[in-house]
Design a protein around this motif. Structure first.
Motif, short mmCIF file in Angstrom:
data_model
loop_
_atom_site.label_atom_id
_atom_site.label_comp_id
_atom_site.label_asym_id
_atom_site.label_seq_id
_atom_site.Cartn_x
_atom_site.Cartn_y
_atom_site.Cartn_z
N MET A 88 0.93 -1.25 0.02
CA MET A 88 0.04 0.03 -0.10
C MET A 88 0.84 1.24 -0.03
O MET A 88 1.77 1.42 0.81
N ASP A 89 0.64 2.20 -0.76
CA ASP A 89 1.30 3.46 -0.87
C ASP A 89 0.44 4.66 -0.64
O ASP A 89 -0.74 4.85 -1.19
N PRO A 90 0.80 5.48 0.54
CA PRO A 90 -0.24 6.39 0.77
C PRO A 90 -0.37 7.54 -0.17
O PRO A 90 -1.42 8.25 -0.03
N ASN A 91 0.41 7.40 -1.15
CA ASN A 91 0.22 8.65 -2.35
C ASN A 91 -0.68 8.03 -3.50
O ASN A 91 -0.87 8.58 -4.55
N VAL A 92 -1.21 6.63 -3.37
CA VAL A 92 -1.97 6.27 -4.28
C VAL A 92 -3.37 6.11 -3.67
O VAL A 92 -3.42 6.08 -2.61
N SER A 93 -4.22 6.26 -4.61
CA SER A 93 -5.73 6.48 -4.24
C SER A 93 -6.26 5.24 -4.00
O SER A 93 -6.00 4.23 -4.59
N GLN A 94 -7.50 5.05 -3.32
CA GLN A 94 -8.15 3.95 -2.82
C GLN A 94 -9.01 3.51 -4.15
O GLN A 94 -9.37 4.34 -4.89
N ASP A 95 -8.99 2.24 -4.45
CA ASP A 95 -9.91 1.87 -5.60
C ASP A 95 -11.37 2.30 -5.27
O ASP A 95 -11.96 2.01 -4.36
N GLY A 96 -12.01 2.57 -6.62
CA GLY A 96 -13.47 2.80 -6.42
C GLY A 96 -13.68 4.17 -6.05
O GLY A 96 -14.89 4.65 -5.76
N THR A 97 -12.69 5.11 -5.70
CA THR A 97 -12.93 6.31 -5.29
C THR A 97 -12.65 7.51 -6.29
O THR A 97 -12.53 8.64 -6.15
N ASN A 98 -12.24 7.00 -7.76
CA ASN A 98 -12.06 7.99 -8.62
C ASN A 98 -10.67 8.74 -8.57
O ASN A 98 -10.81 9.99 -8.92
N GLY A 99 -9.96 8.22 -7.68
CA GLY A 99 -8.72 8.58 -7.73
C GLY A 99 -8.63 9.88 -6.75
O GLY A 99 -7.92 11.02 -6.61
N THR A 100 -9.72 10.10 -5.68
CA THR A 100 -10.02 11.04 -4.89
C THR A 100 -9.36 11.02 -3.74
O THR A 100 -8.68 12.05 -2.98
N ILE A 101 -8.93 10.08 -2.83
CA ILE A 101 -8.51 9.92 -1.65
C ILE A 101 -7.38 9.07 -1.49
O ILE A 101 -7.62 7.76 -2.04
N SER A 102 -6.43 9.07 -0.69
CA SER A 102 -5.55 8.03 -0.38
C SER A 102 -5.82 6.89 0.01
O SER A 102 -6.88 6.61 1.01
#
Length: 416
Positions: free
Chosen positions: A82-96
């Motif tokens: 897990m990379d804190p600079n990568v967004s959560q799947d399913g959030t359209n790139g909005t949150i870590s």
């Protein structure tokens, strides 16, 4: 990454964290003087162990991969891969991905803490601690995956909807608390002497902290700082206020005296009821959902305690189990697909489509079954190693002294 939404979600995570200390005050105030420290310590211990378990494997089992739609895998155990600079799947790139994990961690914290309200004054602390560890593994993580992680109850099969935890948080904890209360049996003296709430200001303080934190609980569950968050905020406020006023009206009619404990209880069950539908139902319906949950829970509590003779100490099932079931069904009644684009298939029964109501009903029944079976399994395992209930002598003296060696009121020398 949307920095505004990421910051908003971190604040929401902190608000949800604040709810567990609020629950400690709420439950602590409702308990007897001799058990207040033990009651609050139950929440304190869960705050610690839930964080460690979530980071070690809870998040991964809930949201990484999929096994038969029931549980995830250990791909992200200890936040590996897990990379804190990568967004959560399913959030359209909005949150870590870290932000999402921390927000969900707070749900995994407060849910088992809710169970403790059913067993106040009679369960050994070590047994409760062990039970919570097992229950999180057997009940909470699978349910979180099944509802929110792409499993059977959510998009993986049933397509039931649960915006912020009607099934995952409230029904699971309320039903589990009821089963555990039945296993333990009644507190000694209940029904023979009058039970008095020991600290009413604590009760209202805890309820107010819960209401404050619940805005993050519901508004944050859309995972964006957008109009849907504002909508969930509004439905949350309205439902809680309607339930508070409805409870006071019931008390005035039944006893002639509205109470602060009643107001506190009413506002909490209003929050419970709106949780599954906060981001799916129109604002006008939250007036109805909140107004109706009070009589449903009020008379439901009477049924549990006076008819079935079950000692649900602080009405954890009465508030969260019954309130959560009503909230899930109400979501199937009032949900409107235009409100939340993520569920454009979900229209409620009052809009002429019975499909979603049936889905909600099935998901509730499955959740109840998982909670009942899971609680029986966990309690059975704990029983192999330690007694679940304190001795009659320890119960009479109070769990503050016998379980923790301390007293909330050391200068008080009278009877409890």
């Amino acid at each position: 990454m949307d920095l505004a939404s990421n910051g908003f979600m971190l604040i929401c995570a902190a608000l949800v964290f604040f709810m567990t200390p609020g629950l400690a005050f709420f439950y602590g105030g409702l308990s007897r003087r001799k058990n207040v420290t033990n009651t609050m310590m139950a929440c304190a211990g869960i705050m610690g162990i839930s964080v460690l378990m979530w980071v070690a494997f809870g998040y991964s089992l809930s949201f990484s991969g999929d096994n038969l739609g029931i549980i995830g895998n250990l791909h992200n155990a200890f936040f590996n891969n897990m990379d804190p600079n990568v967004s959560q799947d399913g959030t359209n790139g909005t949150i870590s991905v870290y932000t999402f994990a921390m927000f969900q961690m707070m749900f995994a914290m407060i849910t088992p803490a809710l169970i403790t309200g059913s067993v106040v004054g009679r369960m050994r602390y070590t047994a409760l601690f062990a039970f919570v560890i097992l229950w999180s593994l057997v009940v909470y993580y699978p349910l979180a995956h099944m509802v929110w992680g792409g499993g059977l109850l959510g998009t993986g099969w049933l397509n039931s909807i649960d915006f912020a935890g009607g099934n995952v948080v409230h029904i699971s904890s309320g039903v589990s608390g009821l089963v555990l209360a039945i296993i333990l049996g009644k507190r000694r003296g209940i029904g023979q002497t009058e039970y008095k709430v020991h600290n009413i200001p604590f009760v209202f303080l805890g309820a107010a902290m819960l209401w404050f934190g619940w805005f993050g609980f519901n508004a944050g569950s859309g995972l964006l700082a957008d109009g849907l968050a504002a909508h969930a905020f509004a439905t949350t406020a309205v439902s809680s206020a309607a339930a508070l006023i409805a409870w006071l009206i019931i008390e005035k009619i039944k006893t002639g005296k509205p109470t602060l404990v009643g107001a506190s209880t009413g506002l909490v069950i209003g929050l419970v009821a709106i949780t599954p539908g906060a981001g799916f139902v129109p604002v006008w319906s939250s007036f109805i959902i909140g107004a109706l949950v009070s009589p449903i829970c009020y008379f439901g509590m009477i049924l549990v305690k006076n008819v079935f003779k079950i000692d649900d100490s602080l009405d954890a099932f009465g508030c969260h189990g019954i309130g959560g079931i009503w909230g899930g069904l109400a979501t199937g009644l009032f949900c409107e697909k235009s409100i939340n684009p993520a569920v454009d298939y979900a229209n409620g029964l009052i809009f002429g489509d019975p499909t979603q109501f049936v889905r909600q009903l099935v998901s509730i029944l499955i959740t109840i079954a998982i909670a009942v079976v899971g609680t029986l399994i966990c309690a059975g395992i704990v029983r192999l190693f330690t007694k679940l209930r304190v001795s009659p002598k320890d119960e009479a003296l109070g769990l503050d002294v016998t379980e923790h060696g301390e007293s909330a009121y050391p200068s008080f020398n009278g009877f409890d």
